[in-house]
Design a protein around this motif. Structure first.
Motif, PDB file in Angstrom:
ATOM      1  N   GLN A 116       0.840  -1.201   0.000  1.00 45.28           N
ATOM      2  CA  GLN A 116       0.000   0.000   0.000  1.00 45.28           C
ATOM      3  C   GLN A 116       0.873   1.248   0.000  1.00 45.28           C
ATOM      4  OE1 GLN A 116      -2.762  -0.157   3.252  1.00 45.28           O
ATOM      5  NE2 GLN A 116      -4.135  -1.569   2.223  1.00 45.28           N
ATOM      6  N   GLY A 117       0.647   2.089  -0.984  1.00 45.31           N
ATOM      7  CA  GLY A 117       1.360   3.352  -1.066  1.00 45.31           C
ATOM      8  C   GLY A 117       2.779   3.261  -1.565  1.00 45.31           C
ATOM      9  N   SER A 118       3.224   2.067  -1.985  1.00 51.04           N
ATOM     10  CA  SER A 118       4.622   1.941  -2.415  1.00 51.04           C
ATOM     11  C   SER A 118       4.755   1.279  -3.779  1.00 51.04           C
ATOM     12  CB  SER A 118       5.408   1.129  -1.380  1.00 51.04           C
ATOM     13  OG  SER A 118       4.905  -0.191  -1.279  1.00 51.04           O
ATOM     14  N   GLY A 119       3.662   1.216  -4.540  1.00 52.46           N
ATOM     15  CA  GLY A 119       3.717   0.546  -5.835  1.00 52.46           C
ATOM     16  C   GLY A 119       3.452  -0.936  -5.679  1.00 52.46           C
ATOM     17  N   TRP A 120       3.159  -1.581  -6.796  1.00 48.76           N
ATOM     18  CA  TRP A 120       2.692  -2.962  -6.714  1.00 48.76           C
ATOM     19  C   TRP A 120       3.734  -3.988  -7.174  1.00 48.76           C
ATOM     20  CZ3 TRP A 120      -1.195  -3.402  -3.698  1.00 48.76           C
ATOM     21  CH2 TRP A 120      -2.087  -2.323  -3.562  1.00 48.76           C
ATOM     22  N   ARG A 121       4.924  -3.555  -7.448  1.00 48.11           N
ATOM     23  CA  ARG A 121       5.968  -4.506  -7.823  1.00 48.11           C
ATOM     24  C   ARG A 121       6.426  -5.276  -6.590  1.00 48.11           C
ATOM     25  NH1 ARG A 121      11.680  -3.164 -10.983  1.00 48.11           N
ATOM     26  NH2 ARG A 121      12.407  -5.339 -11.081  1.00 48.11           N
ATOM     27  N   VAL A 122       6.409  -6.603  -6.681  1.00 49.99           N
ATOM     28  CA  VAL A 122       6.763  -7.456  -5.544  1.00 49.99           C
ATOM     29  C   VAL A 122       8.201  -7.936  -5.694  1.00 49.99           C
ATOM     30  CG1 VAL A 122       6.228  -9.567  -4.283  1.00 49.99           C
ATOM     31  CG2 VAL A 122       4.370  -8.195  -5.281  1.00 49.99           C
ATOM     32  N   ALA A 123       9.013  -7.671  -4.681  1.00 47.20           N
ATOM     33  CA  ALA A 123      10.408  -8.097  -4.674  1.00 47.20           C
ATOM     34  C   ALA A 123      10.577  -9.300  -3.759  1.00 47.20           C
ATOM     35  CB  ALA A 123      11.303  -6.956  -4.202  1.00 47.20           C
ATOM     36  N   ASP A 124      11.695  -9.999  -3.934  1.00 46.57           N
ATOM     37  CA  ASP A 124      11.969 -11.152  -3.077  1.00 46.57           C
ATOM     38  C   ASP A 124      12.004 -10.754  -1.604  1.00 46.57           C
ATOM     39  OD1 ASP A 124      12.119 -12.782  -5.279  1.00 46.57           O
ATOM     40  OD2 ASP A 124      14.310 -12.737  -5.407  1.00 46.57           O
ATOM     41  N   GLY A 125      12.490  -9.538  -1.337  1.00 47.98           N
ATOM     42  CA  GLY A 125      12.554  -9.071   0.042  1.00 47.98           C
ATOM     43  C   GLY A 125      11.191  -8.939   0.683  1.00 47.98           C
ATOM     44  N   ASP A 126      10.179  -8.573  -0.116  1.00 47.94           N
ATOM     45  CA  ASP A 126       8.810  -8.477   0.407  1.00 47.94           C
ATOM     46  C   ASP A 126       8.326  -9.838   0.892  1.00 47.94           C
ATOM     47  OD1 ASP A 126       8.643  -5.747  -0.295  1.00 47.94           O
ATOM     48  OD2 ASP A 126       8.018  -6.269  -2.327  1.00 47.94           O
ATOM     49  N   LEU A 127       8.578 -10.861   0.096  1.00 46.75           N
ATOM     50  CA  LEU A 127       8.121 -12.206   0.451  1.00 46.75           C
ATOM     51  C   LEU A 127       8.874 -12.738   1.654  1.00 46.75           C
ATOM     52  CD1 LEU A 127       7.788 -13.724  -3.143  1.00 46.75           C
ATOM     53  CD2 LEU A 127       6.109 -12.422  -1.808  1.00 46.75           C
ATOM     54  N   SER A 128      10.164 -12.445   1.726  1.00 45.56           N
ATOM     55  CA  SER A 128      10.976 -12.891   2.865  1.00 45.56           C
ATOM     56  C   SER A 128      10.481 -12.254   4.158  1.00 45.56           C
ATOM     57  CB  SER A 128      12.446 -12.550   2.647  1.00 45.56           C
ATOM     58  OG  SER A 128      12.959 -13.228   1.526  1.00 45.56           O
ATOM     59  N   GLU A 129      10.117 -10.970   4.069  1.00 45.18           N
ATOM     60  CA  GLU A 129       9.633 -10.273   5.260  1.00 45.18           C
ATOM     61  C   GLU A 129       8.299 -10.848   5.727  1.00 45.18           C
ATOM     62  OE1 GLU A 129       9.452  -7.455   8.399  1.00 45.18           O
ATOM     63  OE2 GLU A 129      11.047  -8.380   7.220  1.00 45.18           O
ATOM     64  N   ILE A 130       7.425 -11.182   4.803  1.00 41.50           N
ATOM     65  CA  ILE A 130       6.151 -11.802   5.181  1.00 41.50           C
ATOM     66  C   ILE A 130       6.390 -13.149   5.839  1.00 41.50           C
ATOM     67  CG2 ILE A 130       3.992 -12.767   4.293  1.00 41.50           C
ATOM     68  CD1 ILE A 130       4.114 -10.607   2.090  1.00 41.50           C
ATOM     69  N   ASP A 131       7.282 -13.946   5.262  1.00 42.22           N
ATOM     70  CA  ASP A 131       7.600 -15.248   5.860  1.00 42.22           C
ATOM     71  C   ASP A 131       8.149 -15.073   7.269  1.00 42.22           C
ATOM     72  OD1 ASP A 131       6.808 -16.576   3.571  1.00 42.22           O
ATOM     73  OD2 ASP A 131       8.830 -16.667   2.723  1.00 42.22           O
ATOM     74  N   ARG A 132       8.991 -14.048   7.461  1.00 43.04           N
ATOM     75  CA  ARG A 132       9.592 -13.808   8.779  1.00 43.04           C
ATOM     76  C   ARG A 132       8.522 -13.447   9.804  1.00 43.04           C
ATOM     77  NH1 ARG A 132      11.174  -9.956  12.149  1.00 43.04           N
ATOM     78  NH2 ARG A 132      10.257  -8.305  10.871  1.00 43.04           N
ATOM     79  N   LEU A 133       7.581 -12.596   9.424  1.00 44.32           N
ATOM     80  CA  LEU A 133       6.532 -12.182  10.347  1.00 44.32           C
ATOM     81  C   LEU A 133       5.586 -13.332  10.683  1.00 44.32           C
ATOM     82  CD1 LEU A 133       5.662  -8.642   8.961  1.00 44.32           C
ATOM     83  CD2 LEU A 133       6.654  -9.170  11.187  1.00 44.32           C
ATOM     84  N   LEU A 134       5.226 -14.109   9.673  1.00 43.40           N
ATOM     85  CA  LEU A 134       4.368 -15.265   9.930  1.00 43.40           C
ATOM     86  C   LEU A 134       5.023 -16.218  10.918  1.00 43.40           C
ATOM     87  CD1 LEU A 134       3.138 -16.006   6.292  1.00 43.40           C
ATOM     88  CD2 LEU A 134       1.726 -15.196   8.178  1.00 43.40           C
ATOM     89  N   SER A 135       6.324 -16.417  10.753  1.00 44.57           N
ATOM     90  CA  SER A 135       7.053 -17.302  11.656  1.00 44.57           C
ATOM     91  C   SER A 135       7.157 -16.702  13.055  1.00 44.57           C
ATOM     92  CB  SER A 135       8.453 -17.570  11.094  1.00 44.57           C
ATOM     93  OG  SER A 135       9.212 -18.364  11.987  1.00 44.57           O
ATOM     94  N   ALA A 136       7.455 -15.402  13.140  1.00 47.55           N
ATOM     95  CA  ALA A 136       7.628 -14.748  14.437  1.00 47.55           C
ATOM     96  C   ALA A 136       6.334 -14.757  15.249  1.00 47.55           C
ATOM     97  CB  ALA A 136       8.111 -13.317  14.232  1.00 47.55           C
ATOM     98  N   LEU A 137       5.194 -14.661  14.559  1.00 43.40           N
ATOM     99  CA  LEU A 137       3.889 -14.665  15.227  1.00 43.40           C
ATOM    100  C   LEU A 137       3.300 -16.066  15.331  1.00 43.40           C
ATOM    101  CD1 LEU A 137       2.443 -11.471  13.553  1.00 43.40           C
ATOM    102  CD2 LEU A 137       2.985 -11.718  15.976  1.00 43.40           C
TER     103      LEU A 137
END
Length: 250
Positions: free
Chosen positions: A97-118
């Motif tokens: 949201q608010g940063s464009g819609w191009r998805v980078a590998d770093g975006d996916l890694s961060e989501i995986d990290r948060l899912l794991s942390a929670l």
């Protein structure tokens, strides 16, 4: 490190003034700050005003925001659910949201990290509409954190969680705030959680900020009697932790 300050902040719905002239000292990053008060005191409204979702008098100032980080993110109490999206998709949508819609590998890694942390990795490809209230609350926390805010406003983030998950989330947020230098404001009803996890506390009631400061200085028998209308004590348990013990209504 980020810092947040309110100066004569007010908000209203139509002609109804919810609160006015709320001012604080600098609320610095690296710690949790509790926002407490009775039902309908205006806690959610104050969060919306700080986040810029409501207009009103006064000034909200955020200083020392780092490049690439978003100043303020608000996590509402009622997050709703969209059965069309999976958990993973909803967090990715929040990230972009608010940063464009191009998805980078770093975006996916961060989501995986948060899912794991929670500890919700197993929910990644479940539909939001199929989740319990507590599961949706954990997803909402991930949706907020993936935006990388400097100031995070969490409106009763543990209200639908069982006791284990409440402790797990609050301990996680305390560690995260310290590690990231994030300023986290949490609306809470459990005052013992505020005593244990929050270094500062703000008390709002009757449209006014009645007290602010170190949590142990704010949560006192006098405040509990005046604001919550209960006779209560603040005593240390056998491990030296302060606890609110309620003896009855005032």
């Amino acid at each position: 490190m980020v810092a947040l300050k309110l100066e004569d902040v007010g908000a209203h719905y139509g002609r109804v003034q919810v609160f006015e002239a709320i001012s604080t000292d600098w609320l610095k990053g690296g710690t949790l700050t509790a926002l407490i008060g009775p039902n309908a005191a205006g806690k959610s409204t104050l969060f919306k005003r700080i986040a810029g979702l409501l207009k009103g008098a006064g000034v909200v100032t955020v200083e020392d925001v780092r490049e690439g980080f978003r100043p303020i993110c608000y996590m509402p109490q009622d997050t709703g659910a969209n059965a069309v999206l999976t958990v993973y998709e909803s967090i990715l949508l929040a990230a972009k949201q608010g940063s464009g819609w191009r998805v980078a590998d770093g975006d996916l890694s961060e989501i995986d990290r948060l899912l794991s942390a929670l500890h919700i990795s197993d929910l990644a490809f479940r539909d939001l509409g199929a989740l319990s209230g507590g599961q949706r609350q954990l997803v909402a926390i991930a949706q907020a954190l993936v935006r990388k805010p400097e100031v995070l406003l969490m409106d009763e983030p543990t209200s639908a969680l069982d006791l284990f998950r409440q402790i797990e989330v609050l301990e996680f947020m305390k560690r995260l705030a310290m590690a990231e230098g994030m300023a986290v404001l949490i609306a809470l009803h459990d005052l013992n959680h505020a005593l244990r996890y929050c270094s500062q506390t703000l008390v709002i009631s009757g449209g006014k900020l009645l007290a602010s400061g170190a949590t142990l200085d704010v949560i006192t028998p006098a405040m509990l009697r005046d604001v919550y209308r209960v006779d209560a004590r603040v005593e240390n348990c056998t491990q030296g932790r302060p606890l609110v013990i309620v003896d009855g209504t005032a």
